[in-house]
Each structure stands twice: as structure tokens, then as C-alpha cells.
Motif scaffolding. Sequence first.
Motif, short mmCIF file in Angstrom:
data_model
loop_
_atom_site.label_atom_id
_atom_site.label_comp_id
_atom_site.label_asym_id
_atom_site.label_seq_id
_atom_site.Cartn_x
_atom_site.Cartn_y
_atom_site.Cartn_z
N LEU A 303 0.84 -1.19 0.00
CA LEU A 303 0.00 0.00 0.00
C LEU A 303 0.88 1.25 0.00
N LYS A 304 0.47 2.27 -0.75
CA LYS A 304 1.23 3.53 -0.78
C LYS A 304 1.16 4.16 0.61
N PRO A 305 2.18 4.97 0.97
CA PRO A 305 2.25 5.49 2.34
C PRO A 305 0.94 6.13 2.82
N GLU A 306 0.26 6.86 1.93
CA GLU A 306 -0.97 7.53 2.39
C GLU A 306 -2.10 6.54 2.69
N PHE A 307 -1.96 5.30 2.23
CA PHE A 307 -2.99 4.29 2.50
C PHE A 307 -2.51 3.26 3.53
N ALA A 308 -1.31 3.46 4.07
CA ALA A 308 -0.72 2.45 4.97
C ALA A 308 -1.66 2.15 6.14
N MET A 309 -1.91 0.89 6.37
CA MET A 309 -2.77 0.46 7.48
C MET A 309 -2.53 -1.02 7.72
N ASP A 310 -2.95 -1.51 8.87
CA ASP A 310 -2.85 -2.94 9.15
C ASP A 310 -4.01 -3.61 8.42
N THR A 311 -3.70 -4.31 7.33
CA THR A 311 -4.78 -4.83 6.48
C THR A 311 -5.56 -5.96 7.15
N ARG A 312 -5.01 -6.50 8.28
CA ARG A 312 -5.78 -7.52 9.01
C ARG A 312 -7.10 -6.94 9.50
N LEU A 313 -7.07 -5.61 9.76
CA LEU A 313 -8.27 -4.97 10.29
C LEU A 313 -9.37 -4.84 9.23
N LEU A 314 -9.01 -5.04 7.97
CA LEU A 314 -10.00 -4.89 6.89
C LEU A 314 -10.68 -6.22 6.55
N LEU A 315 -10.11 -7.30 7.10
CA LEU A 315 -10.52 -8.63 6.63
C LEU A 315 -11.99 -8.92 6.88
N GLN A 316 -12.44 -8.62 8.10
CA GLN A 316 -13.84 -8.96 8.43
C GLN A 316 -14.81 -8.24 7.52
N GLN A 317 -14.52 -6.96 7.34
CA GLN A 317 -15.39 -6.13 6.51
C GLN A 317 -15.37 -6.62 5.05
N SER A 318 -14.19 -6.99 4.63
CA SER A 318 -14.04 -7.45 3.26
C SER A 318 -14.80 -8.76 3.04
N ILE A 319 -14.69 -9.65 4.01
CA ILE A 319 -15.41 -10.93 3.90
C ILE A 319 -16.92 -10.69 3.92
N ALA A 320 -17.35 -9.74 4.75
CA ALA A 320 -18.78 -9.43 4.79
C ALA A 320 -19.24 -8.90 3.42
N ALA A 321 -18.32 -8.22 2.71
CA ALA A 321 -18.66 -7.70 1.37
C ALA A 321 -18.50 -8.78 0.30
N GLY A 322 -18.03 -9.96 0.69
CA GLY A 322 -17.93 -11.07 -0.26
C GLY A 322 -16.56 -11.23 -0.93
#
Length: 379
Positions: A303-322
Amino acid sequence: MFASRIENLVESPVREILKIIDRPGMISFAGGLPAAECFPRFDYTSLQPCHLQYGPSEGDDRLREQVAQSLCERGLRVELDQVLILSGSQQGIDLVAKLFVEPGVRVAIEVPTYLAALQAFDLFGAQYCGFIADDPKPDGTSLTYAIPTFQNPTGHCYSSEQRQSLAAACDATGSVIFEDDPYRDLVYDECDRTPVCSYIKEVDWVYQGSFSKSYAPGLRLGYLACSKPLVQKFVRLKQAADLHSCRLSQQLISTLLDTQDDRDLIGFYQTRRDSFQESLQYTFNHIAEWQQPAGGLFYWLKLKPEFAMDTRLLLQQSIAAGVAFMPGEAFYPAGSKPQSSLRLNFSHATPEMARHGLGLLAGIIETARTGRVQQSNSV
Ligand SMILES: Cc1ncc(COP(=O)(O)O)c(C=O)c1O
């Protein structure tokens, strides 16, 4: 009550994610799954009652012979008795860990690296020393674990110089090299795939491959070849682990290797890789950086510096979105500083599904970033 090493045993995030990818409508970029359309047509009539009997721990001779020949063709000179058939190459990682790792032993690993190797080495109490292909550093380590060809997760393929310099560094420091090579047959662009182990002059070496990625992972079949002093040790470890690998699977693969493979596996995956690249450019250009892999099954996105984040935190939401993906952070050993990254498998989803899923995923990352920016503005 339990052995103390069990405290080092963590669940595999991939295995956990794989449990949910069969949900209807789920788009999965998560596992290293071959496309089911590419499974070969096995000759089940070749199976005989004798294949239901116990067999040799080393594996059936015909398959060992075929493997030995194929290794010689790729530059690794081995005799049949240096080849051991495994119950999947994951078993090779377990056997190597049992042979070389105990609490406090230092293992040189690429960072990031295959997370189920970390899981296996962790169990035996490994300490890690990270390196990158340009700067191999096995000093002070007993074992060096590397995936030089289409690395998991980064997709990187070592150049000829990087291969030779890793072998030379292991020779110079006495670190046993363990080369894990399950993706080598999935090659789309020309590149050097000579086994690093073929350059080794001094130290013991272990090289392993798999029938999972180019044939069928459900057969649970892989193989290991090693320097002669290690052979008996691996045979005994294998005996203690599972007596021998499945003989039905060995027979199916062995018969297949004797016949003309009429699948256009490479063409199929190359098309998927290329259309994934197009979809990434369309959806992720402003969010991440990546290189198109010359082979294997994964794109690695930083991820580019301005988007840097712990992507583990996105997993639940992403799975909920399919959409399922592998957070890059899972591929770093505990205590290291992970880069904000994603590993995306391109072989499983159809091009249309992939484009749709990447759009959803990019949207989730953008929303998370907007939320973070708003939060920091309001503080
Ligand atoms: C680098 C690497 N090694 C080993 C394995 C295990 O493969 P298998 O046990 O199916 O042969 C995998 C599977 O994804 C892998 O990526």
C-alpha cells in the motif's frame, strides 16, 4: 499437561480463511488454490488392489525415479535414494523443522515468507534472522529457508546472481539450505529457475517440490531430495510421522507423468495473471504498488504510504462484502515490523469476478483511509 512447545502453536490464518471461501458468491483472492478447471484427468483404472497395501516410507520407486530424473533435468544431480515422497510439501517443512530446529536455533528466512513455514518453525522454537534476495545473511544460523522461484508471498524470482550468491553465502557460513520450490512449473515469463541447491558445494541441502500447484492439492503429494548424509534421518522422521504417503495418490501422479499432459495450464494461468494485472491497474493504481509476477499464483501489493494500514483490520469487513484476501502482515514473523501489504491470488476467481472483487476491495481500503483522515482531523 501439554508439551510446552504447544504454546508456540498459532492458528494458520490461511486455513481459517479457506473455511469460508466456499460460501456462495464469495470471491477469493486468499488461498494459493489452483483453478479447479485445470485439474488433470487422472487414469483411475491404473489403481490396483496392491496400492491399498502399506508401502515404503521413502515412496514408491517408480515415482521416486521420475522425480529424480526431473530434478537432474533441472540441474540438481540426485540419485533415486536421495528422493523421498512426501504427504504434501508441507510435510517437508515439518520434517526439516524436526531435524534442525529446537528452542533458540536461528533460522534465516526471507521476510516476508510463507506463513505456514513460520507456523511449523515456531512450534519448535525457532528464532529468525530475516534477509532479502539481494543480501542473503545466513551468518550465525543453522538453517536457511528460501523460496527462490516465485516466492510466496511476494512472487519474486531470484536472478542467476541471487541464486549463486545465496548458495555461496550458505556454503561460507555452514547454514544448511532448505529450498522450497512448489511453484516452479507455473512459469509465464522467461526466468532462471535453476535450483539454488545445485550450486551448493559444502553444506548439507534440502530441496522440495509439490504436486499440489500443477496437479491437484487434494492428493497431498510432494517430494524432497537432500544431500546424502541427511537421507536416513528424513526416512526415519517420515516413518515416525506417517509411515508413508498415500499410494493411490502416488500411482495416479506416476501414471500421469508417463502420459502426455494435454492441459494448457500455463496458458490458462497466464491469461488470468494478465487480466488480473489489467484489473489491478484499473482499481488499485492510486492505492498500491506491485510488480507483475513472472510465475506462481500471487500478486503482492504494497500500500502507498498515504494508504498504509494494518490490512488484518480490513478482513472482516471485506469478507462481509464477499471478498477474501490475505493480509500481508500474516507473512512476517512475530516481533518484526510488517509492511502494509496484501497478497492476492489471481488463479482462482474468473477475470470478471476478479475485476468486481478488486473494485470492492479498493473501495474498502479507500473508505478506511477516509475514516482515518476524518478521525485525525477531528482530534
Ligand atoms: C511455499 C510453499 N511451500 C509449501 C506449501 C505446501 O504445499 P503442499 O503441502 O500442498 O505441497 C505451499 C502451499 O501453499 C507453499 O506456498
